[in-house]
Scaffold this active site. Structure first.
Site, mmCIF file in Angstrom:
data_model
loop_
_atom_site.group_PDB
_atom_site.id
_atom_site.type_symbol
_atom_site.label_atom_id
_atom_site.label_comp_id
_atom_site.label_asym_id
_atom_site.label_seq_id
_atom_site.Cartn_x
_atom_site.Cartn_y
_atom_site.Cartn_z
ATOM 1 N N CYS A 1 0.823 -1.208 0.000
ATOM 2 C CA CYS A 1 0.000 0.000 0.000
ATOM 3 C C CYS A 1 0.855 1.255 0.000
ATOM 4 C CB CYS A 1 -0.947 -0.007 1.195
ATOM 5 S SG CYS A 1 -2.023 1.437 1.205
ATOM 6 N N ASP A 2 1.547 1.483 1.109
ATOM 7 C CA ASP A 2 2.325 2.725 1.223
ATOM 8 C C ASP A 2 3.392 2.869 0.139
ATOM 9 O OD1 ASP A 2 0.922 3.674 3.350
ATOM 10 O OD2 ASP A 2 2.250 2.780 4.846
ATOM 11 N N VAL A 3 4.009 1.759 -0.252
ATOM 12 C CA VAL A 3 5.118 1.861 -1.205
ATOM 13 C C VAL A 3 4.652 2.200 -2.616
ATOM 14 C CG1 VAL A 3 6.676 0.371 0.080
ATOM 15 C CG2 VAL A 3 5.185 -0.623 -1.649
#
Lengths: 477, 96
Positions: A398-400
């Site tokens: 998600c964040d990456v």
């Protein structure tokens, strides 16, 4: 002297060999051989008084280590490494403790100082690693646990330790044992308070840092007993830990202090751990994902869309995240990549340096699934290729891949280099749910019209996908 | 005092050499790297063994045995698991 030198040389040789993937295994064996020789030399030079105790303790610890290392699976590696790190810290502070408590007349001020430092660093490494291991194994809550005035408590404990350290060092007589014991308790407390507030995607930094401190503890332990081998072995560990700590911070574009103090982690309530980290929130894929994308006039099953997208794409980039590890979906992911490649498509894996829970974690998981090493690409290598990529498949990340890191300022992940998967022509996201990642920042990618969301367990999703791709590509296994 | 200087220089030299060599290790080997260095930190087993080079009381024996066991756990487990991981890295892809 010469033997010591030869052992240190072998160790350095091992580290040198490690630099190339082909020789890494040999390097590891060389380092192991160096330590085995060191063990032999020490036993030869100073025969032990209690051979039975020594041998059984060696055998017990060694066998336990062996047994665990054979059984552990690759998803559990971070927890395992943290646990072993803790065991090393335990040994280091026990040795320092006993040496200090003995109060030999020989003990110099330097040795005493080193001993006190070794005791503190070792004990804090021990407790910090155990907390980290517990978090990684899911035994302790993974989200950061923050007390009110956490920073003050941390600094206060450190200050008390500094003062008490001086007291313990200058003390004499039987009282020393007590003041040392108090020092141990304080240091253990410090390690706990320190690592409790670090969690989720910051774990790679924490583990790397504890790796460095365990090396430092070993070297300090070597100073008190005036043993060159211990110092020389502790040094590369400290070096490696420092380098990895630096790499991990750089990959997130965060400063070490920010990670440890956790200033940035207040964006969302703590309940929202990584999208992929909340197994309780698994919903049936079809229900949540039927939000029609603007491109499709009729409501179409996203799964059917995904199958079409995968079939139609000539170039595919797979972005794995920690969710893939949690779902144990690395085998399905690699199988999908293999099958697509067999069907004549270009397939790459885009591995973000902080994906996973320790440095290089994704690489180990993909290696476990026997990935073709030529498919692996680092962030700088792959990012320019996304605009010409037909399809990006996100598996538990998600964040990456969150474009907010680039487009929005003031979020916890702002400024973090991401995998620029949003630039691909089409995306298939196999995440458990639509919740934001560990950082708590909503991912606009989920609402992007070119994104096909396949919510649910990634292993099941990919399994279904593989099943549906069979007719066209034949069995490629 | 020279002894102290010697020890410090051993630390600094090996640290620097280690730093130079390790900064060249590719990211895909970072987990095995950490696992191997972690095993090396089990070198404290030497310190634990030396606790037994002189006669001592029950408490010291107990603590010493605990130190030996946990250092050996770290040492053997670390190298074994690193070897296992690297073996996986070496494996070629199945014929597709």
């Amino acid at each position: 002297m010469l033997t010591d030198f030869a052992i240190i040389f072998t160790l350095i040789l091992g580290v040198w060999l490690f630099g190339r993937p082909r020789n890494a295994r040999l390097g590891n064996l060389a380092a192991a051989a160096a330590l085995l020789c060191a063990l032999g030399v020490v036993l030869y030079r100073s025969p032990v008084t209690e051979p039975v105790i020594v041998v059984s303790a060696l055998a017990l610890g060694g066998l336990a280590g062996w047994a665990v290392s054979v059984r552990v699976n690759m998803t559990q590696i971070p927890a395992m490494v943290a646990f072993q790190n803790g065991a090393g810290g335990l040994a280091a502070f026990l040795v320092s403790f006993v040496e200090l408590a003995r109060q030999d007349a020989l003990v110099t001020t330097t040795a005493k100082t080193a001993g006190i430092l070794g005791l503190v660093v070792g004990a804090a490494t021990f407790s910090g690693s155990m907390i980290a291991s517990g978090k990684l194994a899911g035994l302790v809550r993974q989200t950061p646990i923050v007390f009110s005035k956490h920073g003050s408590i941390l600094l206060g404990t450190a200050a008390v330790i500094a003062i008490w350290g001086v007291v313990a060092a200058t003390g004499a007589g039987p009282a020393v044992v007590w003041s040392l014991s108090i020092l141990v308790v304080l240091s253990v407390l410090l390690g706990i308070v320190f690592s409790m507030r670090i969690g989720g995607a910051d774990m790679p930094v924490l583990i790397s840092f504890l790796n460095a401190t365990s090396g430092l503890a070993a070297a300090l332990c070597g100073i008190i007993i005036q043993n060159r081998l211990l110092i020389a072995c502790g040094a590369p560990v400290a070096a490696s830990g420092s380098i990895l700590t630096y790499f991990m911070c750089k990959a997130m574009n965060r400063r070490l202090i920010a990670v440890f103090v956790g200033i940035q982690m207040q964006a969302k309530p703590l309940g929202s751990e990584s999208a992929e980290d909340a197994p309780s929130a698994s919903e049936p894929a079809s229900e949540t994902a039927t939000v029609p994308t603007s491109e499709t006039p009729r409501q179409q099953d996203p799964f059917v869309q995904a199958v079409e997208a995968v079939r139609g794409a000539d170039s595919v980039v797979v972005v794995p995240g920690y969710g893939m590890a949690l779902a144990h979906a690395q085998f399905e992911t690699v199988r999908l990549a293999d099958r697509l490649q067999a069907a004549g498509k270009t397939v790459k894996f885009a591995v973000h340096p902080i994906a996973g829970r320790m440095p290089g974690h994704m690489h180990v998981l993909l290696a476990e699934a026997e990935v073709d090493p030529d498919m692996l690409a680092e962030i700088d290598e792959i990012n320019p290729h996304f605009p010409s990529t037909d399809l990006a498949v996100i598996v538990g990340a998600c964040d990456v891949v969150n474009p907010a890191a680039i487009e929005v300022s003031g979020t916890p992940i702002s400024g973090m280099p991401i995998m620029e998967a949003p630039n691909a022509k089409q995306l298939v996201v196999c995440n458990l749910d639509e919740k934001p990642g560990y950082s708590g920042v909503d991912n606009p990618l989920y609402a992007d019209p070119k994104t096909i969301l396949l919510l649910g367990d990634a292993k099941a999703t990919l399994g279904r996908l593989l099943e549906n791709l069979k007719p066209e590509t034949q069995s490629a296994e | 005092m020279p002894e102290v200087l010697l020890m410090l220089s051993v630390f600094v030299i090996v640290f620097l050499i280690g730093y130079l060599l390790i900064s060249k290790v590719p990211p895909r080997l970072h987990t095995p790297l950490m696992s191997m260095t972690n095993a090396i930190s089990g070198v404290t087993v030497l310190g634990a063994l030396l606790l037994f080079s002189v006669e001592s009381g029950t408490l010291v024996k107990g603590l010493g045995a605990l130190a030996i066991a946990s250092a050996a756990f770290n040492l053997v487990g670390g190298f074994a698991i690193t070897n296992r991981m690297l073996k996986m890295f070496k494996k070629r892809k199945r014929s597709a």
